[in-house]
Design a protein around this motif. Structure first.
Motif, short mmCIF file in Angstrom:
data_model
loop_
_atom_site.label_atom_id
_atom_site.label_comp_id
_atom_site.label_asym_id
_atom_site.label_seq_id
_atom_site.Cartn_x
_atom_site.Cartn_y
_atom_site.Cartn_z
N MET A 21 39.68 30.59 9.39
CA MET A 21 40.05 30.30 8.01
C MET A 21 40.38 28.82 7.90
N LEU A 22 40.20 28.30 6.70
CA LEU A 22 40.61 26.95 6.38
C LEU A 22 41.76 27.05 5.38
N THR A 23 42.91 26.53 5.76
CA THR A 23 44.11 26.66 4.93
C THR A 23 44.48 25.32 4.32
N GLN A 24 44.59 25.32 2.99
CA GLN A 24 44.98 24.14 2.25
C GLN A 24 46.29 24.41 1.52
N PRO A 25 47.07 23.37 1.23
CA PRO A 25 48.24 23.57 0.37
C PRO A 25 47.78 23.99 -1.01
N HIS A 26 48.54 24.87 -1.63
CA HIS A 26 48.14 25.36 -2.96
C HIS A 26 48.13 24.24 -3.98
#
Lengths: 122, 110
Positions: free
Chosen positions: B3-8
């Motif tokens: 997964m690639l997780t970014q800040p909302h």
């Protein structure tokens, strides 16, 4: 100017089919992979399917495998997405996107169409 | 699968610099190229960065991309923020047989 123009979206009942088309111009269509990316209302981007320059490599997101079929006609500079057994969660804007290389999984996507809206509802 | 997780969301003032992160959950961030896309409200996405750090022609040099092997993440840095930079930003990379997008980051310039 590189241009991608999608068509074929609309309102369709669950379980029915729809075929999206994308007309490309302004670049050597047969030299690049092409993709379909969708965006459900208020949600993020989701890759749907990609096809290499010569149709030799094709991929799909798991949720559409067995229901959607991507194809291309290099002579007509066109990309297609045949969507069968449509479900409510397929409702989204569908974008035709040019790959940055001939391969599907390598160099990103560099040009996006304006999108066509698919609404699946009874 | 990764997964690639970014800040909302992130926010910053005009003229300042902001960095948006994109963390890869497994496998090396350096193993496949990372791309960055911008989507202004009501518009189609456009491509900013290909291949980790290559700006597309016409993209201002205020936008830059990088990867950090130590944190296994990619970053998009926007300097000299303008109100027109207010948009959603998405990172993207590749897994075996699939294209992976991050969840997107909403940038507010206030």
């Amino acid at each position: 100017e590189v241009q991608l123009v999608e068509s074929g979206g609309g309102l369709v009942q669950p379980g029915r089919s729809l075929r999206l088309s994308c007309a490309a111009s302004g670049f050597s269509f047969d030299g690049y992979a092409m993709h379909w990316v969708r965006q459900a209302p208020g949600k993020g981007l989701e890759w749907v399917s990609g096809i290499s320059w010569n149709s030799g490599d094709i991929g799909y997101v798991d949720s559409v495998k067995g229901r959607f079929t991507i194809s291309r006609d290099n002579a007509k500079k066109s990309l297609y997405l045949l969507m069968n057994s449509l479900r409510a969660d397929d409702t989204a804007d569908y974008y035709c996107v040019k790959g940055g290389s001939p391969a599907v999984y390598y160099y990103g996507m560099d040009v996006w169409g304006q999108g066509t809206t698919v609404t699946v509802s009874s | 699968n990764f997964m690639l997780t970014q800040p909302h969301s992130v926010s910053e003032s005009p003229g300042k610099t902001v960095t948006i992160s994109c963390s890869r959950s497994s496998g090396s961030v350096a193993s496949t190229y990372v791309q960055w896309y911008q989507q202004r409200p009501g518009s189609s996405p456009t491509t900013l960065i290909l291949a980790d750090n290559e700006r597309l022609s016409g993209v201002p040099d205020r936008f830059s991309g990088s990867i950090d092997r130590s944190s296994n993440s990619a970053s998009l840095t926007i300097s000299g923020l303008k109100t027109e930079d207010e948009a959603d930003y998405y990172c993207q990379s590749y897994d075996t047989g699939k294209v992976v997008f991050g969840g997107g980051t909403k940038l507010t310039v206030l």
